[in-house]
Design a protein around this motif. Structure first.
Motif, PDB file in Angstrom:
ATOM      1  N   GLY A 181      35.093  43.918  41.564  1.00 15.74           N
ATOM      2  CA  GLY A 181      36.178  43.111  41.051  1.00 15.74           C
ATOM      3  C   GLY A 181      37.379  43.060  41.971  1.00 15.74           C
ATOM      4  N   ALA A 182      38.120  41.955  41.865  1.00 16.01           N
ATOM      5  CA  ALA A 182      39.342  41.800  42.642  1.00 16.01           C
ATOM      6  C   ALA A 182      40.443  42.692  42.067  1.00 16.01           C
ATOM      7  CB  ALA A 182      39.791  40.336  42.646  1.00 16.01           C
ATOM      8  N   GLY A 183      41.344  43.172  42.924  1.00 18.53           N
ATOM      9  CA  GLY A 183      42.442  44.022  42.493  1.00 18.53           C
ATOM     10  C   GLY A 183      43.723  43.664  43.181  1.00 18.53           C
ATOM     11  N   GLY A 184      44.847  43.959  42.515  1.00 18.35           N
ATOM     12  CA  GLY A 184      46.139  43.654  43.101  1.00 18.35           C
ATOM     13  C   GLY A 184      46.404  44.429  44.370  1.00 18.35           C
ATOM     14  N   SER A 185      45.929  45.661  44.464  1.00 24.12           N
ATOM     15  CA  SER A 185      46.120  46.459  45.677  1.00 24.12           C
ATOM     16  C   SER A 185      44.812  46.691  46.411  1.00 24.12           C
ATOM     17  CB  SER A 185      46.776  47.803  45.331  1.00 24.12           C
ATOM     18  OG  SER A 185      45.964  48.526  44.406  1.00 24.12           O
ATOM     19  N   SER A 186      43.772  47.053  45.683  1.00 24.75           N
ATOM     20  CA  SER A 186      42.473  47.293  46.305  1.00 24.75           C
ATOM     21  C   SER A 186      41.385  46.688  45.431  1.00 24.75           C
ATOM     22  CB  SER A 186      42.202  48.796  46.487  1.00 24.75           C
ATOM     23  OG  SER A 186      43.164  49.380  47.351  1.00 24.75           O
ATOM     24  N   GLY A 187      40.443  46.012  46.044  1.00 27.05           N
ATOM     25  CA  GLY A 187      39.321  45.476  45.313  1.00 27.05           C
ATOM     26  C   GLY A 187      38.330  46.557  44.961  1.00 27.05           C
ATOM     27  N   GLY A 188      37.528  46.314  43.953  1.00 23.32           N
ATOM     28  CA  GLY A 188      36.522  47.276  43.536  1.00 23.32           C
ATOM     29  C   GLY A 188      35.404  47.410  44.550  1.00 23.32           C
ATOM     30  N   SER A 189      34.771  48.563  44.576  1.00 25.83           N
ATOM     31  CA  SER A 189      33.682  48.849  45.511  1.00 25.83           C
ATOM     32  C   SER A 189      32.346  48.473  44.900  1.00 25.83           C
ATOM     33  CB  SER A 189      33.678  50.335  45.893  1.00 25.83           C
ATOM     34  OG  SER A 189      34.887  50.707  46.503  1.00 25.83           O
ATOM     35  N   LEU A 190      31.378  48.258  45.776  1.00 29.36           N
ATOM     36  CA  LEU A 190      30.004  47.993  45.371  1.00 29.36           C
ATOM     37  C   LEU A 190      29.106  48.941  46.144  1.00 29.36           C
ATOM     38  CD1 LEU A 190      27.850  46.290  43.871  1.00 29.36           C
ATOM     39  CD2 LEU A 190      27.880  44.704  45.796  1.00 29.36           C
ATOM     40  N   THR A 191      28.380  49.776  45.419  1.00 24.48           N
ATOM     41  CA  THR A 191      27.514  50.766  46.052  1.00 24.48           C
ATOM     42  C   THR A 191      26.076  50.500  45.640  1.00 24.48           C
ATOM     43  OG1 THR A 191      29.282  52.421  46.004  1.00 24.48           O
ATOM     44  CG2 THR A 191      27.033  53.219  46.304  1.00 24.48           C
ATOM     45  N   LEU A 192      25.212  50.368  46.605  1.00 25.24           N
ATOM     46  CA  LEU A 192      23.785  50.168  46.367  1.00 25.24           C
ATOM     47  C   LEU A 192      23.025  51.344  46.981  1.00 25.24           C
ATOM     48  CD1 LEU A 192      23.423  46.343  47.158  1.00 25.24           C
ATOM     49  CD2 LEU A 192      23.626  47.442  44.937  1.00 25.24           C
TER      50      LEU A 192
END
Length: 192
Positions: A181-192
């Motif tokens: 997800g988008a974030g005001g300071s940092s976007g969310g991570s995606l781990t596979l």
């Protein structure tokens, strides 16, 4: 009444072979107006909790199965089919109500499979198939709700598999997109 209101009980009669049925139905309309509705509501509580509504089929006998519960809207000849809405109540000073869908469990050692849960959008012969949206709750001042999809574990066998695939198409197959997800300071991570 001053303490408790009177109760109303409706029951089909007992029988030696088959018990009697109980049917509640709204009135039929012979004109262009709508047919009568059926409403089942629990009582409200002024200073305490509201009453509950329970829909439950009876347990089955030694050699039989328990009864089924079917909730189904009617089809439409030229309009839109009826909808089914399952909504839990909001909480003003506590948490909102929860909604749980689960298949039936089987006893250990039975060797049988537990009940399945199937959620599927409707298909269409000439238009688009219905969509499906699974979303956790949003929050203005707090954190958004988490969404967790986990296959079943097993202590002695194999864990359940998980498959995520786009649908097959006569022209182009459907896509699969995974994104943090988008974030005001940092976007969310995606781990596979």
């Amino acid at each position: 009444g001053g303490v408790s209101g009177g109760s109303v009980s409706l029951a089909g009669g007992a029988g030696g072979s088959s018990g009697g049925s109980l049917t509640l139905g709204g009135g039929v309309s012979s004109s262009t107006n709508a047919g009568g509705s059926v409403s089942i509501n629990s009582g409200s509580g002024t200073a305490s909790s509201s009453g509950s509504v329970t829909m439950k089929s009876a347990n089955g006998g030694v050699d039989g199965k328990s009864g089924s519960i079917t909730i189904e809207t009617g089809s439409a000849n030229s309009g839109v089919g009826g909808s089914i809405s399952l909504t839990v109540g909001s909480g003003h000073s506590g948490t909102g109500g929860s909604l749980s869908l689960s298949g039936g469990n089987m006893a250990q050692g039975s060797g049988l499979t537990g009940g399945s849960v199937s959620v599927a959008a409707g298909s269409s012969a000439s238009g688009n198939g219905g969509g499906m949206d699974v979303s956790s709750g949003s929050s203005i001042d707090g954190n958004g709700g988490d969404s967790t999809v986990v296959s079943g574990l097993s202590t002695t066998g194999d864990g359940g598999a998980m498959s995520l695939a786009g649908g097959a198409g006569g022209v182009s197959g459907g896509s699969v997109s995974l994104a943090g997800g988008a974030g005001g300071s940092s976007g969310g991570s995606l781990t596979l």
